[in-house]
Design a protein around this motif. Sequence first.
Motif, PDB file in Angstrom:
ATOM      1  N   THR A  11     -19.405   4.730   0.350  1.00  9.58           N
ATOM      2  CA  THR A  11     -18.760   4.290  -0.887  1.00  9.58           C
ATOM      3  C   THR A  11     -17.550   5.186  -1.107  1.00  9.58           C
ATOM      4  O   THR A  11     -17.665   6.410  -1.081  1.00  9.58           O
ATOM      5  CB  THR A  11     -19.735   4.390  -2.077  1.00  9.58           C
ATOM      6  N   PHE A  12     -16.413   4.548  -1.325  1.00  7.72           N
ATOM      7  CA  PHE A  12     -15.154   5.270  -1.463  1.00  7.72           C
ATOM      8  C   PHE A  12     -14.451   4.870  -2.743  1.00  7.72           C
ATOM      9  O   PHE A  12     -14.814   3.904  -3.404  1.00  7.72           O
ATOM     10  CB  PHE A  12     -14.228   4.965  -0.273  1.00  7.72           C
ATOM     11  N   GLN A  13     -13.432   5.639  -3.072  1.00 10.55           N
ATOM     12  CA  GLN A  13     -12.526   5.280  -4.152  1.00 10.55           C
ATOM     13  C   GLN A  13     -11.112   5.556  -3.658  1.00 10.55           C
ATOM     14  O   GLN A  13     -10.924   6.230  -2.652  1.00 10.55           O
ATOM     15  CB  GLN A  13     -12.841   6.059  -5.419  1.00 10.55           C
ATOM     16  N   VAL A  14     -10.135   5.011  -4.341  1.00 11.22           N
ATOM     17  CA  VAL A  14      -8.744   5.261  -3.986  1.00 11.22           C
ATOM     18  C   VAL A  14      -8.176   6.217  -5.022  1.00 11.22           C
ATOM     19  O   VAL A  14      -8.302   5.988  -6.228  1.00 11.22           O
ATOM     20  CB  VAL A  14      -7.924   3.960  -3.938  1.00 11.22           C
ATOM     21  N   LEU A  15      -7.555   7.276  -4.534  1.00 10.91           N
ATOM     22  CA  LEU A  15      -6.901   8.251  -5.396  1.00 10.91           C
ATOM     23  C   LEU A  15      -5.396   8.111  -5.248  1.00 10.91           C
ATOM     24  O   LEU A  15      -4.902   7.703  -4.197  1.00 10.91           O
ATOM     25  CB  LEU A  15      -7.311   9.671  -5.008  1.00 10.91           C
ATOM     26  N   VAL A  16      -4.669   8.479  -6.310  1.00  7.20           N
ATOM     27  CA  VAL A  16      -3.208   8.478  -6.292  1.00  7.20           C
ATOM     28  C   VAL A  16      -2.733   9.776  -6.926  1.00  7.20           C
ATOM     29  O   VAL A  16      -3.295  10.222  -7.931  1.00  7.20           O
ATOM     30  CB  VAL A  16      -2.630   7.271  -7.065  1.00  7.20           C
ATOM     31  N   ASN A  17      -1.695  10.382  -6.331  1.00  9.07           N
ATOM     32  CA  ASN A  17      -1.131  11.598  -6.922  1.00  9.07           C
ATOM     33  C   ASN A  17       0.167  11.269  -7.649  1.00  9.07           C
ATOM     34  O   ASN A  17       0.604  10.111  -7.680  1.00  9.07           O
ATOM     35  CB  ASN A  17      -0.955  12.701  -5.872  1.00  9.07           C
ATOM     36  N   ASP A  18       0.792  12.278  -8.236  1.00 11.18           N
ATOM     37  CA  ASP A  18       2.014  12.079  -9.012  1.00 11.18           C
ATOM     38  C   ASP A  18       3.178  11.560  -8.176  1.00 11.18           C
ATOM     39  O   ASP A  18       4.135  11.011  -8.710  1.00 11.18           O
ATOM     40  CB  ASP A  18       2.432  13.379  -9.711  1.00 11.18           C
ATOM     41  N   GLU A  19       3.116  11.742  -6.877  1.00 12.69           N
ATOM     42  CA  GLU A  19       4.156  11.260  -5.973  1.00 12.69           C
ATOM     43  C   GLU A  19       3.907   9.816  -5.532  1.00 12.69           C
ATOM     44  O   GLU A  19       4.664   9.264  -4.747  1.00 12.69           O
ATOM     45  CB  GLU A  19       4.255  12.168  -4.749  1.00 12.69           C
ATOM     46  N   GLY A  20       2.814   9.215  -6.021  1.00 15.46           N
ATOM     47  CA  GLY A  20       2.501   7.835  -5.673  1.00 15.46           C
ATOM     48  C   GLY A  20       1.791   7.688  -4.339  1.00 15.46           C
ATOM     49  O   GLY A  20       1.592   6.572  -3.860  1.00 15.46           O
ATOM     50  N   GLY A  34      -4.694  17.231  -9.292  1.00 14.82           N
ATOM     51  CA  GLY A  34      -3.444  16.567  -8.966  1.00 14.82           C
ATOM     52  C   GLY A  34      -3.603  15.123  -8.537  1.00 14.82           C
ATOM     53  O   GLY A  34      -2.616  14.452  -8.249  1.00 14.82           O
ATOM     54  N   TRP A  35      -4.820  14.643  -8.496  1.00 10.46           N
ATOM     55  CA  TRP A  35      -5.095  13.262  -8.096  1.00 10.46           C
ATOM     56  C   TRP A  35      -5.852  12.558  -9.205  1.00 10.46           C
ATOM     57  O   TRP A  35      -6.593  13.184  -9.948  1.00 10.46           O
ATOM     58  CB  TRP A  35      -5.925  13.238  -6.812  1.00 10.46           C
ATOM     59  N   LYS A  36      -5.684  11.237  -9.309  1.00 15.18           N
ATOM     60  CA  LYS A  36      -6.447  10.442 -10.273  1.00 15.18           C
ATOM     61  C   LYS A  36      -6.990   9.213  -9.564  1.00 15.18           C
ATOM     62  O   LYS A  36      -6.456   8.775  -8.535  1.00 15.18           O
ATOM     63  CB  LYS A  36      -5.587  10.050 -11.475  1.00 15.18           C
ATOM     64  N   VAL A  37      -8.047   8.658 -10.117  1.00 13.80           N
ATOM     65  CA  VAL A  37      -8.680   7.486  -9.519  1.00 13.80           C
ATOM     66  C   VAL A  37      -7.857   6.243  -9.843  1.00 13.80           C
ATOM     67  O   VAL A  37      -7.593   5.939 -11.005  1.00 13.80           O
ATOM     68  CB  VAL A  37     -10.125   7.321 -10.025  1.00 13.80           C
ATOM     69  N   ALA A  38      -7.443   5.531  -8.805  1.00 14.08           N
ATOM     70  CA  ALA A  38      -6.700   4.286  -8.970  1.00 14.08           C
ATOM     71  C   ALA A  38      -7.626   3.080  -8.790  1.00 14.08           C
ATOM     72  O   ALA A  38      -7.405   2.033  -9.388  1.00 14.08           O
ATOM     73  CB  ALA A  38      -5.561   4.197  -7.965  1.00 14.08           C
ATOM     74  N   LEU A  39      -8.645   3.243  -7.965  1.00 14.95           N
ATOM     75  CA  LEU A  39      -9.648   2.196  -7.737  1.00 14.95           C
ATOM     76  C   LEU A  39     -11.012   2.874  -7.727  1.00 14.95           C
ATOM     77  O   LEU A  39     -11.268   3.732  -6.879  1.00 14.95           O
ATOM     78  CB  LEU A  39      -9.400   1.471  -6.414  1.00 14.95           C
ATOM     79  N   PRO A  40     -11.886   2.509  -8.672  1.00 18.80           N
ATOM     80  CA  PRO A  40     -13.215   3.134  -8.722  1.00 18.80           C
ATOM     81  C   PRO A  40     -14.047   2.833  -7.476  1.00 18.80           C
ATOM     82  O   PRO A  40     -13.689   1.984  -6.657  1.00 18.80           O
ATOM     83  CB  PRO A  40     -13.855   2.516  -9.961  1.00 18.80           C
ATOM     84  N   ARG A  59       7.083   6.792   1.303  1.00 19.40           N
ATOM     85  CA  ARG A  59       7.842   7.958   0.847  1.00 19.40           C
ATOM     86  C   ARG A  59       7.335   8.430  -0.512  1.00 19.40           C
ATOM     87  O   ARG A  59       7.010   7.623  -1.377  1.00 19.40           O
ATOM     88  CB  ARG A  59       9.325   7.615   0.723  1.00 19.40           C
ATOM     89  N   PRO A  60       7.294   9.751  -0.738  1.00 14.54           N
ATOM     90  CA  PRO A  60       6.937  10.275  -2.060  1.00 14.54           C
ATOM     91  C   PRO A  60       7.970   9.809  -3.098  1.00 14.54           C
ATOM     92  O   PRO A  60       9.142   9.618  -2.775  1.00 14.54           O
ATOM     93  CB  PRO A  60       6.998  11.791  -1.884  1.00 14.54           C
ATOM     94  N   ARG A  61       7.526   9.629  -4.325  1.00 13.32           N
ATOM     95  CA  ARG A  61       8.424   9.173  -5.397  1.00 13.32           C
ATOM     96  C   ARG A  61       9.666  10.044  -5.525  1.00 13.32           C
ATOM     97  O   ARG A  61      10.759   9.549  -5.783  1.00 13.32           O
ATOM     98  CB  ARG A  61       7.679   9.154  -6.731  1.00 13.32           C
ATOM     99  N   SER A  62       9.508  11.352  -5.367  1.00 11.51           N
ATOM    100  CA  SER A  62      10.661  12.246  -5.504  1.00 11.51           C
ATOM    101  C   SER A  62      11.705  11.966  -4.421  1.00 11.51           C
ATOM    102  O   SER A  62      12.908  12.051  -4.684  1.00 11.51           O
ATOM    103  CB  SER A  62      10.224  13.707  -5.465  1.00 11.51           C
TER     104      SER A  62
END
Length: 73
Positions: A11-20, A34-40, A59-62
Motif C-alpha cells: 500500500t502506497f501513497q503519493v507525496l509532493v514537495n514544494d518543488e512539485g 518537506g513533503w505532503k500527501v497528494a494521494l492517500p 523540472r522543479p518549480r524553481s
Amino acid sequence: MSNPFDDTNGTFQVLVNDEGQHSLWPAFIDVPAGWKVALPATDRATCGAYIEANWTDMRPRSLVARDLDAAGA
C-alpha cells in the motif's frame, strides 16, 4: 528484509514537495519533512497512474520559474 519500495502488493501513497516533485511512498512509513500527501494510501498501480497524470514536467518549480524569467515570459 526486503525493500518496501519494491513491494508490488504493498500500500502506497503519493507525496509532493514544494518543488512539485512527486514520490511513491510506502503508506506505513512516516511522511518526511518537506513533503505532503497528494494521494492517500492505495495500491501501487493507482499511485503510478496518479504520478504519470499529474507530474508531467519533471523540472522543479524553481527551475521552471527561472526558465520562464529567462525567456521573458
